[in-house]
Scaffold this motif. Sequence first.
Motif, PDB file in Angstrom:
ATOM      1  N   SER A  93      18.872   3.764  31.361  1.00 48.97           N
ATOM      2  CA  SER A  93      17.769   2.963  31.885  1.00 48.97           C
ATOM      3  C   SER A  93      16.754   2.810  30.763  1.00 48.97           C
ATOM      4  O   SER A  93      16.155   3.800  30.332  1.00 48.97           O
ATOM      5  N   ARG A 103      13.297   1.404  29.279  1.00 50.95           N
ATOM      6  CA  ARG A 103      11.978   1.021  29.788  1.00 50.95           C
ATOM      7  C   ARG A 103      11.031   0.592  28.673  1.00 50.95           C
ATOM      8  O   ARG A 103       9.829   0.492  28.877  1.00 50.95           O
ATOM      9  N   GLN A 152       5.358  -2.026  37.478  1.00 47.15           N
ATOM     10  CA  GLN A 152       6.220  -1.533  36.389  1.00 47.15           C
ATOM     11  C   GLN A 152       6.168  -2.545  35.224  1.00 47.15           C
ATOM     12  O   GLN A 152       6.897  -3.537  35.208  1.00 47.15           O
ATOM     13  N   ARG A 212      20.296  11.312  31.040  1.00 47.78           N
ATOM     14  CA  ARG A 212      19.737  12.106  32.134  1.00 47.78           C
ATOM     15  C   ARG A 212      20.820  13.041  32.676  1.00 47.78           C
ATOM     16  O   ARG A 212      22.013  12.714  32.611  1.00 47.78           O
ATOM     17  N   ARG A 228      23.413  14.976  35.026  1.00 52.18           N
ATOM     18  CA  ARG A 228      24.253  14.634  36.179  1.00 52.18           C
ATOM     19  C   ARG A 228      24.823  15.921  36.767  1.00 52.18           C
ATOM     20  O   ARG A 228      25.037  16.897  36.044  1.00 52.18           O
TER      21      ARG A 228
END
Length: 171
Positions: free
Chosen positions: A12, A14, A66, A157, A159
């Motif tokens: 992801s 950003r 956002q 991230r 898992r």
Amino acid sequence: MDIMEAIRMRRSVRKYLPDEVPAAALGTVLEAARLAPTACNNQPFRIVLVKDAALREKLVPACKGQRFVAQAPVVLVGCALEAEAYPSLAGWMNSFAIDTAIVFDHITLAATSVGLGTCWIGAFDEKAVREVLGIPPNWRVVCLTPLGKPAEQPEARPRKALGELVSEDGW
Ligand SMILES: Cc1cc2nc3c(=O)[nH]c(=O)nc-3n(C[C@H](O)[C@H](O)[C@H](O)COP(=O)(O)O)c2cc1C
């Protein structure tokens, strides 16, 4: 890039560079979307490409503030026509959200394979997004993603381990 590499590399993103998305890369991403499977092959989805900077800015408040949503040069908005989707998956579920999610999974992986970043956006106000883009009331807005060259390389991230996620021959 093979499929497992794209799956492993996707993040992801950003933070985006302002660079334009190359036409060939955008074509690859949209072709991946087009080839996605849908229940009964109904293809009840439509993707709104948002390139106009003023419109992208208007999506920020619609996406709960956002800011990075407008930072990428393109935003893809996943819409679905509930009435055209398969009505009763497993006997109880309209397929429109799953169909559109599969389309967006293709999009995020294809984007990774051509060096572009994406980020699933589920935190948004459907009515507000609809108003910004003139999406008709019978079309649902399922998800969005910015699309652009990443200006960050986020760590993976965590898992869960497979043992927590999979069981064999029964629950
Ligand atoms: C359905 C869905 C909705 C999400 N909505 C948002 C969102 O609104 N804003 C955001 O920053 N990330 C959003 N995410 C991204 C998740 O936070 C992210 O996928 C997760 O933390 C795992 O990180 P990774 O994508 O880098 O592997 C969403 C992801 C999914 C699958």
